[in-house]
Design a protein around this motif. Structure first.
Motif, PDB file in Angstrom:
ATOM      1  N   UNK A  79      43.511 -60.729  17.331  1.00 42.75           N
ATOM      2  CA  UNK A  79      44.583 -59.942  16.702  1.00 42.75           C
ATOM      3  C   UNK A  79      44.552 -58.515  17.253  1.00 42.75           C
ATOM      4  N   UNK A  80      45.729 -57.925  17.381  1.00 43.39           N
ATOM      5  CA  UNK A  80      45.813 -56.521  17.811  1.00 43.39           C
ATOM      6  C   UNK A  80      45.937 -55.686  16.547  1.00 43.39           C
ATOM      7  N   UNK A  81      44.962 -54.796  16.344  1.00 45.54           N
ATOM      8  CA  UNK A  81      44.785 -54.123  15.064  1.00 45.54           C
ATOM      9  C   UNK A  81      44.857 -52.601  15.217  1.00 45.54           C
ATOM     10  N   UNK A  82      45.457 -51.966  14.218  1.00 44.49           N
ATOM     11  CA  UNK A  82      45.476 -50.503  14.103  1.00 44.49           C
ATOM     12  C   UNK A  82      44.420 -50.133  13.069  1.00 44.49           C
ATOM     13  N   UNK A  94      43.500 -51.566  19.081  1.00 45.91           N
ATOM     14  CA  UNK A  94      42.661 -52.352  20.000  1.00 45.91           C
ATOM     15  C   UNK A  94      42.724 -53.822  19.576  1.00 45.91           C
ATOM     16  N   UNK A  95      42.124 -54.670  20.410  1.00 50.06           N
ATOM     17  CA  UNK A  95      42.080 -56.095  20.108  1.00 50.06           C
ATOM     18  C   UNK A  95      40.804 -56.411  19.337  1.00 50.06           C
ATOM     19  N   UNK A  96      40.939 -57.205  18.286  1.00 49.79           N
ATOM     20  CA  UNK A  96      39.789 -57.622  17.477  1.00 49.79           C
ATOM     21  C   UNK A  96      39.005 -58.687  18.248  1.00 49.79           C
ATOM     22  N   UNK A  97      37.747 -58.364  18.537  1.00 50.54           N
ATOM     23  CA  UNK A  97      36.886 -59.269  19.292  1.00 50.54           C
ATOM     24  C   UNK A  97      35.831 -59.884  18.380  1.00 50.54           C
ATOM     25  N   UNK A  98      35.204 -59.060  17.545  1.00 49.96           N
ATOM     26  CA  UNK A  98      34.126 -59.558  16.700  1.00 49.96           C
ATOM     27  C   UNK A  98      34.399 -59.334  15.233  1.00 49.96           C
ATOM     28  N   UNK A  99      34.204 -60.393  14.438  1.00 48.56           N
ATOM     29  CA  UNK A  99      34.339 -60.301  12.985  1.00 48.56           C
ATOM     30  C   UNK A  99      32.938 -60.317  12.369  1.00 48.56           C
ATOM     31  N   UNK A 167      44.015 -50.514   9.196  1.00 52.46           N
ATOM     32  CA  UNK A 167      45.315 -50.124   8.631  1.00 52.46           C
ATOM     33  C   UNK A 167      46.367 -51.214   8.748  1.00 52.46           C
ATOM     34  N   UNK A 168      46.424 -51.899   9.890  1.00 57.60           N
ATOM     35  CA  UNK A 168      47.478 -52.887  10.048  1.00 57.60           C
ATOM     36  C   UNK A 168      47.300 -53.747  11.279  1.00 57.60           C
ATOM     37  N   UNK A 169      48.179 -54.749  11.370  1.00 55.40           N
ATOM     38  CA  UNK A 169      48.183 -55.705  12.470  1.00 55.40           C
ATOM     39  C   UNK A 169      49.500 -55.563  13.222  1.00 55.40           C
ATOM     40  N   UNK A 170      49.421 -55.355  14.539  1.00 53.47           N
ATOM     41  CA  UNK A 170      50.621 -55.212  15.366  1.00 53.47           C
ATOM     42  C   UNK A 170      51.410 -56.514  15.340  1.00 53.47           C
ATOM     43  N   UNK A 171      52.728 -56.383  15.154  1.00 55.01           N
ATOM     44  CA  UNK A 171      53.559 -57.573  15.046  1.00 55.01           C
ATOM     45  C   UNK A 171      54.693 -57.609  16.065  1.00 55.01           C
ATOM     46  N   UNK A 172      55.461 -56.500  16.139  1.00 52.73           N
ATOM     47  CA  UNK A 172      56.720 -56.537  16.871  1.00 52.73           C
ATOM     48  C   UNK A 172      56.906 -55.275  17.709  1.00 52.73           C
ATOM     49  N   UNK A 173      57.180 -55.463  19.002  1.00 47.63           N
ATOM     50  CA  UNK A 173      57.510 -54.329  19.869  1.00 47.63           C
ATOM     51  C   UNK A 173      59.005 -54.082  19.705  1.00 47.63           C
TER      52      UNK A 173
END
Length: 184
Positions: A79-82, A94-99, A167-173
């Motif tokens: 997921x691309x996360x703010x 950035x991109x979520x790599x590790x949970x 804060x959030x998850x990128x959804x739409x450009x």
């Protein structure tokens, strides 16, 4: 006597006109402003991309709609996360790599999560960085897609971001228009 009647009718018409103006213009504008504030505060917000750290997925000056995240435990790898970095004093994407609980190994530009190599077809500019990270409970690990030019978790003093800082998850450009679409 007719003068009073005419004045009374004119006053009623002007009051009626004022009420119509309130209901037709002011009321909808106030409702729209309230709805906008509620949506921005609780559902989604807009960001722009200031750097090349997520290239080629995201370009400098791209503008995105981001949905608010209330349960970070529901996020998935990739997921691309703010999020907010207290170490850098800035909001990043950035991109979520590790949970939480993951063991992340980076060797020769390849990323392994819990000893399994992940497919990162979005990485076009790899790096030769080698390292290993054990993601603590309640924390998350992020990397930029432009690994050769991203100041990401690999280089921070504290490489992990707390779930409360997401804060959030990128959804739409939404801009530029020729690249309009969902973010992958």
């Amino acid at each position: 006597m007719e003068d009073n009647t005419n004045n009374s009718e004119v006053e009623q018409k002007s009051i009626s006109g004022f009420k119509r103006f309130i209901y037709d213009w002011i009321f909808p504008i106030v409702l729209a402003i309230i709805a906008t504030v509620i949506i921005n505060k609780f559902l989604l917000f807009k960001i722009y991309i200031p750097s090349e750290s997520m290239k080629p997925t995201l370009q400098v000056n791209d503008q995105l709609f981001v949905t608010r995240v209330y349960k970070p435990e529901n996020l998935k790898h990739g997921d691309i996360i703010v999020f907010y970095s207290s170490e850098l004093g800035d909001t990043l994407i950035k991109r979520l790599i590790g949970i939480p609980g993951d063991n992340v190994k980076i060797k020769g530009g390849e990323v392994y999560i819990n000893d399994e190599k992940i497919n990162e077809d979005y990485v076009k500019y790899p790096s030769s960085y080698d390292g290993e990270f054990q993601v603590p409970k309640g924390k998350f690990f992020f990397l930029g897609d432009n690994r050769a030019n991203s100041e990401d978790a690999r280089y921070w003093n504290n490489p992990f971001i707390d779930g409360k800082d997401i804060k959030g998850k990128a959804q739409l450009r939404v801009y530029p228009f020729n690249r309009f679409g969902f973010v992958k």
